[in-house]
Design an enzyme around this catalytic site. Structure first.
Site, mmCIF file in Angstrom:
data_model
loop_
_atom_site.group_PDB
_atom_site.id
_atom_site.type_symbol
_atom_site.label_atom_id
_atom_site.label_comp_id
_atom_site.label_asym_id
_atom_site.label_seq_id
_atom_site.Cartn_x
_atom_site.Cartn_y
_atom_site.Cartn_z
ATOM 1 N N GLU A 42 1.387 -1.297 8.314
ATOM 2 C CA GLU A 42 0.587 -0.170 8.819
ATOM 3 C C GLU A 42 0.541 -0.036 10.346
ATOM 4 O OE1 GLU A 42 -1.415 2.328 7.243
ATOM 5 O OE2 GLU A 42 -1.703 2.974 9.297
ATOM 6 N N ASP B 40 0.592 3.693 6.004
ATOM 7 C CA ASP B 40 0.812 3.342 4.600
ATOM 8 C C ASP B 40 0.484 4.501 3.664
ATOM 9 O OD1 ASP B 40 1.698 0.792 5.028
ATOM 10 O OD2 ASP B 40 -0.246 -0.143 4.810
ATOM 11 N N GLN C 263 0.781 -1.252 0.000
ATOM 12 C CA GLN C 263 0.000 0.000 0.000
ATOM 13 C C GLN C 263 0.809 1.296 0.000
ATOM 14 O OE1 GLN C 263 -3.324 2.318 2.710
ATOM 15 N NE2 GLN C 263 -3.126 0.140 3.054
ATOM 16 N N GLY D 113 -7.220 20.280 19.624
ATOM 17 C CA GLY D 113 -6.893 21.696 19.504
ATOM 18 C C GLY D 113 -7.378 22.490 20.704
ATOM 19 N N GLY D 114 -7.478 23.778 20.542
ATOM 20 C CA GLY D 114 -7.824 24.653 21.651
ATOM 21 C C GLY D 114 -9.324 24.808 21.889
HETATM 22 N N1 CAO Z 1 12.131 -10.047 -9.287
HETATM 23 C C1 CAO Z 1 12.770 -10.856 -8.451
HETATM 24 N N2 CAO Z 1 12.629 -10.820 -7.117
HETATM 25 C C2 CAO Z 1 11.787 -9.886 -6.625
HETATM 26 C C3 CAO Z 1 11.083 -8.985 -7.442
HETATM 27 C C4 CAO Z 1 11.293 -9.084 -8.842
HETATM 28 N N3 CAO Z 1 10.674 -8.275 -9.694
HETATM 29 N N4 CAO Z 1 10.340 -8.187 -6.658
HETATM 30 C C5 CAO Z 1 10.548 -8.578 -5.386
HETATM 31 N N5 CAO Z 1 11.409 -9.598 -5.352
HETATM 32 C C6 CAO Z 1 11.927 -10.299 -4.189
HETATM 33 C C7 CAO Z 1 12.865 -9.450 -3.386
HETATM 34 O O1 CAO Z 1 14.128 -9.401 -3.988
HETATM 35 C C8 CAO Z 1 12.844 -10.145 -2.038
HETATM 36 O O2 CAO Z 1 13.733 -11.236 -2.068
HETATM 37 P P1 CAO Z 1 15.035 -11.322 -1.110
HETATM 38 O O3 CAO Z 1 14.564 -10.997 0.273
HETATM 39 O O4 CAO Z 1 15.432 -12.736 -1.286
HETATM 40 O O5 CAO Z 1 16.016 -10.347 -1.611
HETATM 41 C C9 CAO Z 1 11.419 -10.719 -1.958
HETATM 42 O O6 CAO Z 1 10.867 -10.594 -3.270
HETATM 43 C C10 CAO Z 1 10.506 -10.074 -0.970
HETATM 44 O O7 CAO Z 1 10.560 -8.659 -1.014
HETATM 45 P P2 CAO Z 1 10.245 -7.826 0.303
HETATM 46 O O8 CAO Z 1 11.242 -8.191 1.333
HETATM 47 O O9 CAO Z 1 10.121 -6.397 0.052
HETATM 48 O O10 CAO Z 1 8.770 -8.323 0.661
HETATM 49 P P3 CAO Z 1 8.203 -9.052 1.947
HETATM 50 O O11 CAO Z 1 6.898 -9.616 1.521
HETATM 51 O O12 CAO Z 1 9.175 -9.985 2.556
HETATM 52 O O13 CAO Z 1 7.955 -7.854 2.967
HETATM 53 C C11 CAO Z 1 7.100 -5.683 3.582
HETATM 54 C C12 CAO Z 1 6.893 -6.958 2.751
HETATM 55 C C13 CAO Z 1 6.014 -4.702 3.230
HETATM 56 C C14 CAO Z 1 7.002 -6.035 5.080
HETATM 57 C C15 CAO Z 1 8.502 -5.102 3.276
HETATM 58 O O14 CAO Z 1 8.620 -4.935 1.889
HETATM 59 C C16 CAO Z 1 8.792 -3.797 3.976
HETATM 60 O O15 CAO Z 1 9.044 -3.743 5.184
HETATM 61 N N6 CAO Z 1 8.781 -2.690 3.204
HETATM 62 C C17 CAO Z 1 9.155 -1.373 3.715
HETATM 63 C C18 CAO Z 1 8.077 -0.786 4.558
HETATM 64 C C19 CAO Z 1 6.773 -0.717 3.829
HETATM 65 O O16 CAO Z 1 6.645 -0.151 2.769
HETATM 66 N N7 CAO Z 1 5.727 -1.230 4.487
HETATM 67 C C20 CAO Z 1 4.381 -0.970 4.058
HETATM 68 C C21 CAO Z 1 3.808 -2.034 3.296
HETATM 69 S S1 CAO Z 1 2.131 -1.685 3.059
HETATM 70 O O17 CAO Z 1 1.442 -2.196 4.470
#
Ligand code: CAO
Length: 416
Positions: free
Chosen positions: A191, A220, A69, A299-300
């Site tokens: 979030e 988010d 998001q 607020g106030g």
């Molecule tokens: N091709 C190949 N690999 C890909 C890819 C692509 N096009 N797109 C994503 N991947 C892979 C990544 O390289 C990663 O692999 P590795 O960890 O092995 O390097 C894997 O997919 C997962 O990516 P991620 O770590 O971002 O995703 P997650 O599901 O594990 O975590 C989230 C999700 C949201 C917790 C994390 O991305 C995060 O903390 N983001 C920053 C904060 C944020 O934006 N949070 C809000 C999210 S909305 O609620």
């Protein structure tokens, strides 16, 4: 690399599949649009009617690695402003929200379509040599890269700032992370984690209850909004400097920024009790930290949520009522307490502070005789600020929000 078939809601989404994806990979460097500048560096004022002189971000290309998001909120806003957003998704998986909280079998979820309108999608394996090559070409031809991967993910793909900046010194690299540099910088964040770590949860809810998260997605969507502002500012600065820069928005910071009045109160607390909090009037001492303040106004001008006619069966039959000082006389007349206008215990805002509970209880005796919409009409006629508690159903059906385009109907897109 595979090409995309996964495009969403139709009206605003440019439905480009295989052909479009190829086109994306072959983008040519943009020709600079040289317009005759007048003295202050701006082009001559357009004579076209407003709304017909192009969109604000037309010509800006976004390489969108965002998912879930926070990031997609940002890139969707940029797309609405006219940017060409090329969303890169993981082959075989796509943005995880495509399949989350589905309401129609086989179709992309509403969660996905509400955040990804107006974008083009392509799947690229960023870890495959061919995928890397295509990404480098896209980096050369785009203006902004947006990502909200977990910390370190972009670097592991080989897309370090150094690599991107060397490939295209004009590129802006914009990221959402859960936390900024510090003890939690490596943590994954969603979030409600941000709401808790950003100070919103500890200050939301009732004093005698647990901390509460809010339904508004301040972690988010709020951070996505902050990021969009950072990107647009960086694009503006690039006009002068000719080079890109990194833009980072931490979700903790974003929530704290939106909860800033509570940080204000934390500082005030060092100088005495927070007199506008109802707990002050109730004689309950303050602790070391800003307490949860129920429905007290931030607020106030004191306010509270009051019951309206029908509250026994309708969970949303309530109104937010603000006892704004300049209309105190009108409030007293409405609720049948004209004597409060001159009574020294009620006549001035400081005199009222210790009596807020009693005052709101008295006003509630009056609001309970009216529907929230009747209270709205009666109070606004005499300039008393009030706000009906509107349910999502009422908001979804509200004609004025349809008329302004705040709520729009969008075709579902491509059920698969
Ligand atoms: N091709 C190949 N690999 C890909 C890819 C692509 N096009 N797109 C994503 N991947 C892979 C990544 O390289 C990663 O692999 P590795 O960890 O092995 O390097 C894997 O997919 C997962 O990516 P991620 O770590 O971002 O995703 P997650 O599901 O594990 O975590 C989230 C999700 C949201 C917790 C994390 O991305 C995060 O903390 N983001 C920053 C904060 C944020 O934006 N949070 C809000 C999210 S909305 O609620």
């Amino acid at each position: 690399m595979a090409t995309s078939k996964k495009v969403t809601a139709k009206t605003k989404v440019k439905s480009k599949s295989k052909a479009a994806s190829k086109k994306v990979a072959k983008l040519k460097a943009k020709k600079s649009v040289a317009k005759k500048a007048v003295a202050n560096g701006l082009p001559k004022a357009s004579t076209k009617p407003y709304g017909q002189a192009g969109k604000a971000l037309e010509g800006v290309r976004i390489l969108d690695f965002s998912h879930v998001q926070a990031g997609p909120t940002c890139t969707q806003l940029l797309a609405y402003m006219g940017a060409d957003v090329i969303k890169v998704e993981r082959p075989g998986v796509g943005d995880i929200t495509r399949g989350q909280l589905r309401d129609v079998k086989g179709a992309d979820s509403l969660y996905f379509t509400m955040l990804n309108g107006n974008k083009r999608s392509i799947t690229i394996d960023s870890k495959h040599p061919k995928g890397k090559e295509i990404l480098d070409r896209l980096i050369k031809h785009c203006d902004v890269l947006v990502e909200n991967f977990a910390p370190g993910t972009l670097d592991r793909m080989g897309l370090t700032w150094e690599h991107i900046h060397k490939t295209n010194p004009r590129m802006i690299v914009a990221s959402v992370k859960g936390f900024g540099p510090g003890p939690y910088e490596d943590c994954k964040v969603y979030e409600n984690v941000a709401q808790c770590a950003g100070g919103a949860a500890s200050t939301t809810g009732f004093r005698d209850g647990p901390p509460l998260v809010t339904g508004a997605q301040i972690g988010d969507s709020g951070t996505g909004l902050h990021l969009a502002f950072g990107i647009v500012s960086a694009l503006y600065q690039r006009i002068r400097t000719g080079r890109g820069q990194r833009v980072l928005c931490a979700m903790q910071d974003g929530v704290l920024n939106l909860a800033r009045v509570k940080l204000r109160d934390q500082q005030r607390l060092a100088h005495g009790p927070l007199t506008e909090y109802s707990q002050y009037g109730e004689g309950i001492p303050f602790g070391q930290a800003v307490p949860r303040a129920g429905n007290d106004s931030g607020g106030g001008q004191p306010g509270w949520i009051l019951k309206c006619k029908g509250w026994e069966s309708d969970p949303d039959a309530y109104i937010y009522f603000i006892t704004q000082a300049p209309v105190w006389g009108a409030i007293c007349d409405l609720i049948g307490k004209p004597e409060w206008k001159t009574d020294p215990d009620y006549a001035t805002p400081p005199a009222r502070l210790p009596r807020l509970r009693h005052i709101f209880d008295t006003i509630e005796q009056w609001t309970m005789t009216k529907t929230k919409f009747e209270v709205m009409d009666i109070c606004n006629a005499v300039d008393i600020p009030v706000g009906p508690i509107l349910s999502m159903k009422e908001i979804a059906e509200e004609p004025s929000l349809r008329k302004t385009g705040t709520v729009v109907e969008v075709d579902r897109g491509n059920p698969r």
